[in-house]
Scaffold this active site. Structure first.
Site, mmCIF file in Angstrom:
data_model
loop_
_atom_site.group_PDB
_atom_site.id
_atom_site.type_symbol
_atom_site.label_atom_id
_atom_site.label_comp_id
_atom_site.label_asym_id
_atom_site.label_seq_id
_atom_site.Cartn_x
_atom_site.Cartn_y
_atom_site.Cartn_z
ATOM 1 N N CYS A 172 -3.653 23.972 13.793
ATOM 2 C CA CYS A 172 -4.232 22.810 13.130
ATOM 3 C C CYS A 172 -3.530 22.460 11.825
ATOM 4 C CB CYS A 172 -5.718 22.994 12.922
ATOM 5 S SG CYS A 172 -6.111 24.461 11.980
ATOM 6 N N HIS A 230 -10.255 25.614 9.810
ATOM 7 C CA HIS A 230 -9.649 24.418 10.345
ATOM 8 C C HIS A 230 -9.021 23.620 9.207
ATOM 9 C CE1 HIS A 230 -8.933 21.607 13.490
ATOM 10 N NE2 HIS A 230 -9.758 20.661 13.014
ATOM 11 N N ASP A 277 -8.961 13.725 12.454
ATOM 12 C CA ASP A 277 -8.597 15.097 12.839
ATOM 13 C C ASP A 277 -7.484 15.042 13.872
ATOM 14 O OD1 ASP A 277 -8.344 17.699 13.455
ATOM 15 O OD2 ASP A 277 -10.469 18.043 13.928
#
Lengths: 318, 646
Positions: free
Chosen positions: B407, B451, B467
């Site tokens: 991520c 994250h 995202d």
């Protein structure tokens, strides 16, 4: 002060006449923390500070658990004494300078043993530790050092225990009516010469002590003093013990007289000399009598006679 | 002066002391330097050998030498003799060395006290349920040692252990009362040493490639959340941590300094929840995006991160609210926007070129965002925990060469592309998702849920969450990391459990742990106040508490004393009645001596107290009849005879 003494006497008195067994009840048992208990408390305080400072929830729990443990330990120390029954026994006479032993029988009707019970007859006296099994009996003796002849009363005796945790000491004072006869400390001195026999016709040699006539096998009733230890040692203990036999000892009489002791010496020293003579005479198997000012014991021999002579010496007014 | 018999240490006590020393020091081996554990073990072995061979203990000089060696080693290792770890190390060594000078009972008592103290130090490192249970057992062992020391050889091992267990059980009620009612003080009392809270992992304040991927390997719990109502779907659970605005070509950093407070327009009702944050040594909280009203001791910084005044050094509970749909800083300051457009001089030229070409084609920010997301959702990009190493221009390498990343790679690359295309953008780190425990209803968020995502500023809409990972791997956001990772990725065993019963077991265990954390470990001054007000003591001061405690502990003590006093009567009924008769006679100054049989007693009275004698004889006869005849259960005659006693 007399008021305090009276209070103490009442507080610590033995039940009834001082000879019946005593069962320890809760009013007779006292509890105080020991030095180890104070150390433990200090450690707990330090641990609590640590637990607060580092915010340790389980640290708090541990400190609290240990505090609870100490409190429980206090009750258990008390329980170790509670309900113990103490029965006084009979004391055997000792010579001054030896340890007098006051026998006590401790008995417990509890299903758990009572360990680490300490008995001490006062400051500076030796302590003795014992344990009583579950539903058991234990014989123990309170030791006391002796210095003077005469009757020795058992002073207030402390029965204490720190079991199980040692953080608290539980104790009780016992004062059973017990006394021990303390013989004078004997002074080994050569025996005085044999007196003329009291009974005519029995006069033979001058030295009755040398009338050794032989050995015979030891009977259980024989005094250990008459055992021929050297003769028995020679054969390595293979054969039964032998006893020295003296002939005509009964006919010769030793008069242990106060007046025979050195007049210049102090009365206590004269008593010591007499005590030494009594022992030596009995050792030799002689027939001896004791004469003190105002008191006379006719000649005889044997353990009981020896005891009577020594008792008279022990109780002779100084 | 000679040692009193009670003070000497008997030989049989030593194994107990060795066991106590071993049990209290052994768990420290886990986190202590190896040399220290080896030294401790060597000293213990030496002391044990001396005991076994019944040899003389070493004199003073070898011990002083050993102390010097140990102190020197600790000083070299920890750079101090004080503080938490060094202090524990010293205690462990001293415990072992004390066994080399076991001479009297006093030495042994020092060992036991040290043992109790060492028990406390284990809680620096863990306060879990197993630690608690192990330490309870060890405490019982140390107590048994203490009992053995005082009981001497007469106390057999099994009886001693049983006795220690009994004492511990009886102490537990006191512990509970004190735990609940002892006035709690919020620590620390003084400044804690540097190492007080060492060695705990969590999100860091900066982000470089690989940071979060490392975290993802840990199944440790970061925080637990309980919603007042139904929790929102997993895909909307973005737990906001630090926001990173400054980029040096490799690492993202937050903008230091305080700026104006954020402006939020709520577009959905606030959602109340309670979070229990594990200690992470940072000041930020991980609040559900976007945080609403905060309690008094928390503030919201300009980038919408909830912040505490002091670092969170212990597990802490917060009651928070969240607004899931919001507009954030629709009117942003120009300096902030400029800062979020900045890129370091000449890093990542190919990416900038690409973004520039996009902007020339269509400068609309929203369509630029779509373009970037479309790029990531292309087949060539892979979501993986094991990305290849990146070179001098990490974003270029990632976008055009490796195309494999976690991520943080996607968030970082996305923000770089946006900034190059002229859209203000920044990286937000935090946690995403969480797993609901069906046993207690708490949502558990682990380190593996760490994250990173992006935030883009649109004129008119303010800062908006984008995202990019969701574009590559939608399952990451919807179902979590385990589902998103292809098989064979090195995920931690704990979060990888796929078997159903194991999963259930894990849920149960974590629910128990959570209850332990919430109610046992989390019993702080506030909880205590709550608990007391529920008991009807709304505002007790320490004096009231002390009084209540004294009453409760006194009652407990009385109960245990009553137990100690109570001794099951072991007499049979007839003997009990006989004793009763004797007690009544004792009031009239007639005593039966312990050695007297009932008949002898009655006979003696015949000439001592003729008036009493007939009644006593009757009692004695009835007693003997009841106790020793062939039909011994007839007590009525005995009772009647006693009743006739004067």
């Amino acid at each position: 002060m007399p008021l305090l003494a009276e209070f103490k006497r009442r507080l610590f008195r033995w039940q009834s006449d001082g000879t019946a067994p005593l069962r320890l009840g809760q009013r007779r048992i006292f509890i105080l923390p020991t030095r180890a208990g104070l150390l433990f408390a200090a450690a707990l305080l330090a641990m609590l500070t640590g637990a607060i400072n580092y915010n340790l929830a389980l640290g708090h729990a541990l400190v609290f658990l240990l505090a609870g443990l100490a409190l429980v330990g206090m009750v258990h120390a008390f329980r170790n004494l509670y309900g113990l029954t103490i029965a006084p026994g009979r004391c055997l006479p000792v010579f001054a300078g030896d340890l007098a032993l006051f026998p006590l029988q401790l008995s417990s009707d509890r299903a758990a043993p009572r360990l680490a019970l300490e008995l001490c007859a006062g400051d500076g006296q030796p302590a003795v530790t014992c344990a009583v099994a579950a539903h058991g009996l234990t014989d123990t003796s309170v030791p006391m050092t002796t210095t003077r002849r005469g009757w020795l009363e058992l002073p207030r005796t402390r029965l204490s225990t720190t079991y199980p945790l040692g953080l608290f000491v539980a104790w009780s004072y016992l004062q059973p009516a017990m006394r021990c006869l303390v013989y004078p400390q004997p002074l080994p001195t050569p025996l005085p010469p044999l007196q003329a026999a009291t009974r005519a016709g029995d006069q033979r040699g001058a030295n009755g002590q040398e009338d050794f006539s032989g050995f015979r096998e030891r009977q259980p009733a024989d005094s250990p003093r008459h055992v021929a230890w050297k003769a028995s040692a020679r054969d390595g203990g293979q054969r039964p013990l032998l006893v020295k036999q003296f002939a005509g000892g009964a006919q010769h009489e030793l008069r242990l007289d106060w007046d025979l002791t050195p007049e210049a010496a102090a009365p206590e020293a004269r008593i010591a000399v007499l005590a030494g003579w009594v022992l030596a005479a009995e050792e030799d198997g002689a027939c001896y009598g004791l004469r003190l000012p105002g008191h006379e014991i006719p000649a005889a021999s044997g353990d009981l006679h020896r005891h009577r002579c020594l008792e008279a010496l022990a109780l002779f007014p100084a | 002066m000679s040692t009193r018999p009670a003070e000497a240490l008997d030989r049989g006590a030593a194994p107990w002391l060795f066991a106590a020393a071993l049990a209290t020091t052994l768990p420290h081996a886990e986190h202590q330097p190896l040399w220290l554990s080896a030294l401790t073990a060597a000293i213990l072995a030496w002391a044990g050998w001396l005991w076994w061979r019944n040899e003389r203990l070493p004199g003073r000089w070898p011990l002083i030498l050993l102390v010097a060696v140990a102190c020197g080693g600790v000083l070299f290792e920890f750079r101090t003799l004080f503080g938490r770890d060094a202090g524990v190390a010293m205690l462990v060594v001293f415990m072992a060395m004390k066994l080399l000078e076991l001479r009297s009972r006093r030495d042994a008592i020092v060992v036991v006290t040290l043992g109790y103290f060492l028990l406390l130090t284990h809680y620096f490192y863990s306060q879990s349920i197993p630690t608690g249970a192990w330490l309870l057992a060890t405490m019982t062992l140390v107590t048994a040692t203490l009992i053995r020391l005082h009981g001497g050889a007469a106390s057999t091992p099994m009886a001693t252990l049983r006795y220690a267990g009994l004492l511990t059980l009886q102490a537990i009620p006191f512990m509970l009362a004190l735990y609940l009612l002892f006035p709690r003080i919020a620590g620390p009392l003084w400044g804690l040493p540097q190492d007080a809270h060492a060695g705990r992992s969590g999100l860091s304040e900066t982000m470089a490639p690989g940071n979060i991927a490392n975290l993802a390997l840990s199944g440790e719990i970061a925080f637990r959340v309980r919603f007042a109502e139904a929790p929102p779907p997993r895909g909307r659970l973005y737990w906001r941590g630090p926001v990173l605005e400054n980029y040096d070509g490799r690492t993202w950093r937050p903008q230091p300094g305080r700026l104006r407070p954020p402006q939020i327009e709520a577009q959905s009702p606030a959602l109340a929840y309670e979070t229990t944050l594990e200690a992470h040594q940072q000041r930020w909280l991980l609040a559900l995006d976007a945080p609403g009203m905060l309690p008094a001791d928390l503030t919201l910084d300009s980038t919408l991160t909830a912040t505490s005044r002091l670092p969170i050094t212990q597990r802490q509970r917060f009651s928070l609210t969240a607004i899931l749909d919001y507009r954030f800083n629709r009117n942003e300051d120009q300096p902030v926007l400029r800062r979020n457009l900045a890129l370091p001089g000449n890093a990542n030229p190919r990416s900038r070129e690409l973004a520039e070409s996009w902007r020339q084609a269509d400068p609309d920010p929203e369509r630029l965002v779509q373009k970037a997301l479309t790029l990531f959702s292309g087949a060539s990009f892979t979501y993986t925990l094991q990305p290849p190493l990146l070179g001098e221009h990490p974003v270029d390498d990632f976008l055009f060469v490796t195309q494999r990343g976690f991520c943080e790679h996607y968030a970082s690359a996305f923000v770089v592309l946006m900034r190059a295309a002229g859209v203000p953008a920044r990286v937000v780190t935090g946690y995403q998702g969480g797993e609901a425990n069906p046993v207690d209803g708490f949502i558990v968020v682990r380190q593996s849920d760490a994250h990173a995502w992006a935030e883009v500023w649109f004129a008119g809409r303010g800062w908006t969450r984008i995202d990019p990972t969701a574009a590559v791997s939608p399952t990451r956001v919807e179902s979590g990391i385990v589902a998103a990772m292809p098989a064979g990725e090195p995920l931690p065993a704990l979060i990888q459990l796929r078997a159903n019963w194991l999963r259930t077991l894990q849920f149960r265990w974590e629910a128990i742990n959570n209850a332990w954390n919430q109610y046992v470990l989390g019993y702080n001054p506030e909880r205590q106040r709550e608990f007391l007000s529920r008991l009807g003591l709304p505002n007790p001061d320490w004096r009231n508490l002390a009084a209540i405690l004294a009453i409760i502990c006194g009652t407990l003590l009385l109960a245990i004393t009553a137990w100690a006093l109570y001794q099951r009567p072991r007499l049979d009924p007839a003997a009990r009645l006989w004793q009763k008769a004797l007690r009544r006679l004792a009031r009239r100054q007639v005593n039966c001596a312990p050695w007297e049989t009932p008949l002898a007693f009655a006979r003696r009275l015949e000439h001592e107290r003729p008036a009493l004698a007939p009644a006593v004889r009757e009692v004695a006869n009835a007693y003997l009849q009841a106790r020793y005849s062939r039909f011994p259960d007839d007590l009525t005659k005995l009772r009647a005879a006693i009743a006739r006693l004067p």
